[in-house]
Design an enzyme around this catalytic site. Structure first.
Site, PDB file in Angstrom:
ATOM      1  CB  CYS A  90      60.142  55.582  37.719  1.00  0.00           C
ATOM      2  SG  CYS A  90      58.834  55.188  38.907  1.00  0.00           S
ATOM      3  CE1 TYR A 104      33.618  38.521  42.830  1.00  0.00           C
ATOM      4  CE2 TYR A 104      34.368  37.128  44.621  1.00  0.00           C
ATOM      5  CZ  TYR A 104      33.424  37.962  44.076  1.00  0.00           C
ATOM      6  OH  TYR A 104      32.275  38.265  44.795  1.00  0.00           O
ATOM      7  CG  ASP A 115      42.399  38.134  44.446  1.00  0.00           C
ATOM      8  OD1 ASP A 115      42.129  39.233  44.957  1.00  0.00           O
ATOM      9  OD2 ASP A 115      43.456  37.907  43.851  1.00  0.00           O
ATOM     10  CB  CYS A 148      43.931  44.740  45.956  1.00  0.00           C
ATOM     11  SG  CYS A 148      42.352  45.061  45.150  1.00  0.00           S
TER      12      CYS A 148
END
Length: 412
Positions: A96, A249, A336, A363
């Protein structure tokens, strides 16, 4: 797709999302990788029987275990790799481009040992078989290797011989853990585990701090880009040694601890997951960080209580009694949140609390842009927007937004 083209596409995607929110000049160039391959230091590999090749109704435990021993297995009888998106179809992969190469060698070595010793892979249709998954974590700086073998039962005959053989094939391995998961579920790890070899954890260094990583610990899968992400977030926070930092967070406290070491007077981390808070506190002790503490509480509830507190300035003596703007240390909010973003109530409380700066890491730039709009409407201005490519060769991109509180000019 050439990596430069990927970066340009991600830069443009973030620019489009923040059009009208980020003023001209706020968008900074995306931070990419020098070598965008084999960056995933955590590899999860399932094992399954090849269709029609491994006999059903057999436990497939090593010699000496309960259940009938299966017929001799070969490599072709055992599939390992990754699932096709949205399916339970396992696609065998011997290589991979984004997985750590040592970790990949471990997963293939386990497959070969399984074939040699007739250790049947788990069959999710029948609930039979012994080996379900292997989870490998490799220290970015330390090079230490943790192997977690997820089994369909507690009994692991010849486990010492298994560890010796696996270590012989992959000498980089420093510890091996057995995790037991007998549930009919797609959740990888069970709750019970035991150490088979080594200390049961690895140590690694991130942003100059040492972290203890176990099978259940959260740790970023691309440590190279995590360091870049955190370095940039701390740079944008512009800590001078006087600020109180709220790390909302906070997870296991990584960025909060970096802030504590790089200019924050004190750090208060909050997260709803109690086990993450325990890890954060342990990481603080492990690194000798004394100006950070961590609270297990819902971040929205925590922020609302701080915003509603009357005149309770954060201080080392009573750091959780509230935050006021009168006579208190400068306040910086690091946040976050998960992919779903923050909550309107959290953002409203943040605006009421009025930190001097907010550094928002995400994200998911789509939910980040939604939340930033509420912060802008609540009195903040976007000063910088920095995309970070955490996961090359995927569509994912992270971004950091720096917001500063607007100060109304005195009419006098």
């Amino acid at each position: 797709m050439p990596y430069e083209v990927q970066l340009a596409a991600k830069q443009q995607a973030v620019a489009d999302l923040f059009a009208g929110l980020a003023p001209e000049g706020a968008l900074l160039p995306i931070l990419g990788m020098d070598d965008p391959f084999h960056y995933r230091n955590k590899v999860v590999s399932p094992y399954a029987p090849a269709k029609g090749r491994v006999g059903k109704g057999r436990k497939g435990v090593p010699k000496g275990g309960k259940g009938a021993a299966p017929a001799k297995l070969t490599r072709a009888d055992i599939l390992t790799g990754m699932y096709a998106p949205g399916t339970h179809r396992l696609i065998p992969t011997d290589a991979c481009a984004i997985e750590n190469e040592t970790a990949k060698r471990v997963t293939l070595a386990v497959r070969d040992i399984m074939a040699r010793w007739s250790m049947a892979p788990y069959d999710e249709d029948t609930g039979e078989g012994f080996i379900r998954h292997v989870v490998v974590r490799v220290g970015h700086q330390s090079g230490e290797v943790l192997v977690t073998v997820v089994t369909n039962g507690e009994e692991f005959p010849s486990s010492k011989a298994f560890c010796r053989e696996l270590k012989r094939r992959v000498p980089e391995i420093t510890t091996i853990v057995q995790n037991v998961n007998t549930r009919a579920t797609n959740v990888i790890l069970g709750e019970k585990e035991r150490t088979l070899f080594g200390p049961g954890f690895i140590l690694d260094t991130l942003c100059g701090l040492s972290f203890r990583i176990s099978s259940q610990s959260f740790y970023q899968v691309n440590a190279t880009q995590t360091e870049m992400l955190y370095d940039e977030a701390i740079r944008l926070a512009n800590l001078t040694g006087n600020e109180t930092v709220i790390d909302a967070y906070c997870g296991t406290g990584t960025i909060g601890l970096v802030a504590a070491k790089r200019g924050a007077a004190q750090v208060i981390g909050v997260d709803a997951v109690a086990s993450s808070i325990r890890d954060a506190a342990a990481n603080a002790r492990h690194n000798g960080v004394e100006n950070a503490e961590f609270v297990a509480e819902d971040a929205t509830k925590f922020m609302r209580e701080l915003a509603e507190a009357e005149g309770g300035a954060v201080s080392p003596e009573a750091p959780l009694r509230g935050v006021s703007r009168d006579g208190a240390a400068p306040l910086v909010l690091l946040m976050d949140p998960p992919r779903a973003g923050s909550t309107p109530e959290f953002l409203e409380a943040a605006c009421s609390l009025a930190p001097d700066r907010i550094v928002y890491i995400s994200c998911n730039p789509e939910t980040q842009a939604r939340d930033v709009r509420q912060l802008v409407e609540g009195g903040y201005t976007v000063k910088a927007l920095r995309p970070v490519d955490m996961f090359p060769h995927t569509h994912h991109v992270e971004s950091i937004v720096l917001l500063e509180r607007r100060h109304e000019e005195n009419p006098e």
